[in-house]
Design an enzyme around this catalytic site. Structure first.
Site, PDB file in Angstrom:
ATOM      1  N   ASP A 221       0.861  -1.183   0.000  1.00  0.00           N
ATOM      2  CA  ASP A 221       0.000   0.000   0.000  1.00  0.00           C
ATOM      3  C   ASP A 221       0.898   1.233   0.000  1.00  0.00           C
ATOM      4  OD1 ASP A 221      -1.905   1.922   0.353  1.00  0.00           O
ATOM      5  OD2 ASP A 221      -2.453   1.324   2.392  1.00  0.00           O
TER       6      ASP A 221
ATOM      7  N   ASP B 274      -2.973   2.113  -6.013  1.00  0.00           N
ATOM      8  CA  ASP B 274      -1.820   2.082  -5.105  1.00  0.00           C
ATOM      9  C   ASP B 274      -1.859   0.942  -4.099  1.00  0.00           C
ATOM     10  OD1 ASP B 274      -3.776   3.084  -3.340  1.00  0.00           O
ATOM     11  OD2 ASP B 274      -2.255   4.174  -2.207  1.00  0.00           O
ATOM     12  N   GLU B 275      -2.645  -0.098  -4.385  1.00  0.00           N
ATOM     13  CA  GLU B 275      -2.739  -1.208  -3.444  1.00  0.00           C
ATOM     14  C   GLU B 275      -2.843  -2.528  -4.154  1.00  0.00           C
ATOM     15  OE1 GLU B 275      -5.561   0.527  -0.075  1.00  0.00           O
ATOM     16  OE2 GLU B 275      -5.427  -1.652  -0.031  1.00  0.00           O
TER      17      GLU B 275
HETATM   18 MG   LIG Z   1      -2.268   4.044   0.041  1.00  0.00          MG
END
Ligand SMILES: [Mg+2]
Length: 419
Positions: free
Chosen positions: A39, A132-133
């Site tokens: 993350d 973003d993960e």
């Molecule tokens: Mg993040």
């Protein structure tokens, strides 16, 4: 540090609770289960800082153009009390020197691809959940110690991309996901199978992905505050708290999660719908109404998952079964049907190249982002009203069925259906 996983051991530990358990994630190949979750830290803000050295070390925020809210704040700004989704006007009152830059979503996507490429160095099994993960399965990689792989991924991303990420490692998704979020920024938490209960037990239930504030409140009313409370709840208490069921949540609270990592290879994760017409059609109004309904359905599911999307695709199939697809991206990810109605219509016209009636239209959204949570106060009242309307629509339809409340194009569709 070695990372030995022993599934049997967790099973026996958890079974001591004596409750019925779902099957553990045992790979058919007999591989151990080692799952990482990555993350990125303050992704939008960090990418803008990486791209422009003048922003580094400064209190800065990325602001949405559509909504006047903080979409992402640098850690320097967070120290001054700036958070997502604070109204930008409020943030500027709090911190008049705050540097505000617009989002550059094409750049974010480029960084995202590069970031995950460092994960692919260690495994092909990567499930990208949003910009973003993502999860990745290191079970098949016997060459590198998993914890060392995570450390290297983190180091490589920091050196090459100048952004930081936090990661978690554990025997399954729930553990790695929670671990990645606990110690941001630059966090790296590895949970071994024998540590699972000790790790989860003291955590408040707000760390459970998918349990919103309303659910948390409800569980608290039934004396369920921590993972331990939920893991040890008796059937009666569990059913009362969840209104029946709740066993799968209890399994998660015990650290049991059979969900596999689903590789994002092949077609990108998307939200889409398609429908074949009962008859071929070249009626523009009929097709437009139809397309709008497809947009509604795709957006509904997108919103259910708390996502937003930047790229939209329209595919048409002609009477002769040939197909054309076109896609385009908007400047900022959207999560309302209105973000896509007129754009999808224009794209359908582009895709419809042959002078031939259509047999099918498909609409799909890709390039997924986590949707920004609603701010306390929107700078754009129109958007706020549309948000509210969308939520009411969804609720009424969930309760009384799709026919209960229709938009103009739904009415058009119904009228077209009548003989
Ligand atoms: Mg993040």
């Amino acid at each position: 540090m070695s990372f030995n996983l022993n599934i049997k051991r967790i099973r026996s530990e958890v079974l001591q609770d004596g409750a019925q358990l779902p099957d553990l994630p045992t790979d058919t190949s007999g591989e151990r289960s080692v799952i990482g979750h990555l993350d990125a830290d303050a992704f939008f803000a960090s990418v803008q800082q990486a791209a422009d050295p003048r922003l580094r070390g400064k209190a800065m925020a990325v602001g949405g153009r559509q909504r006047g809210i903080v979409a992402s704040a640098s850690y320097e700004a967070r120290k001054l009390g700036i958070y997502t989704p604070m109204p930008m006007a409020h943030a500027l009152r709090l911190c008049p020197d705050l540097i505000v830059v617009p989002g550059d979503f094409a750049r974010f996507e480029q960084f995202s691809r590069l970031m995950f490429s460092f994960v692919y160095d260690y495994t092909p099994k990567v499930e990208i959940c949003s910009i973003d993960e993502g999860y990745f399965d290191l079970g098949g990689n016997h060459e590198v110690d998993p914890a060392e792989a995570l450390a290297a991924i983190q180091r490589n991303i920091a050196e090459r991309l100048k952004i930081t990420v936090s990661q978690g490692l554990g025997p399954n998704k729930i553990i790695s996901q929670i671990a990645s979020k606990l110690r941001k920024p630059r966090g790296l938490i590895c949970v071994q199978p024998h540590e699972v209960r000790g790790f989860l037990d003291p955590l408040p239930l707000k760390h459970m992905h998918g349990l919103g504030p309303v659910a948390q409140k409800r569980l608290a009313d039934h004396n369920l505050h921590t993972f331990k409370d939920l893991a040890e709840a008796g059937t009666e208490q569990l059913h009362a708290a969840f209104g029946g069921g709740g066993e799968s949540w209890q399994a998660l609270a015990r650290g049991i999660d059979p969900r596999p990592v689903i590789s994002s290879h092949g077609p990108a994760k998307s939200y889409g719908h398609q429908e074949t017409f009962g008859h071929d059609s070249a009626d523009e109004e009929f097709l437009r109404n139809h397309l709008r309904r497809l947009v509604d359905k795709a957006v509904e599911r997108l919103r259910e998952d708390g996502m937003a999307a930047r790229t939209y695709h329209v595919r048409v199939r002609y009477k002769d079964m040939s197909e054309t697809e076109r896609s385009q991206s908007v400047d900022e990810p959207g999560d309302l049907p209105e973000d896509f109605y007129t754009l999808a219509e224009a794209l359908m016209k582009k895709a419809w190249q042959k002078r031939m009636p259509l047999r099918l239209i498909a609409f799909r959204l890709t390039n997924l982002y986590k949707a920004l949570p609603p701010a306390d106060l929107f700078e754009q009242p129109n958007r706020e009203r549309r948000e509210a309307l969308q939520n009411v629509l969804t609720e009424i339809r969930a309760r009384y069925g799709r026919q209960a409340l229709m938009r103009g194009h739904d009415v058009g569709m119904e009228a077209a259906r009548r003989p």
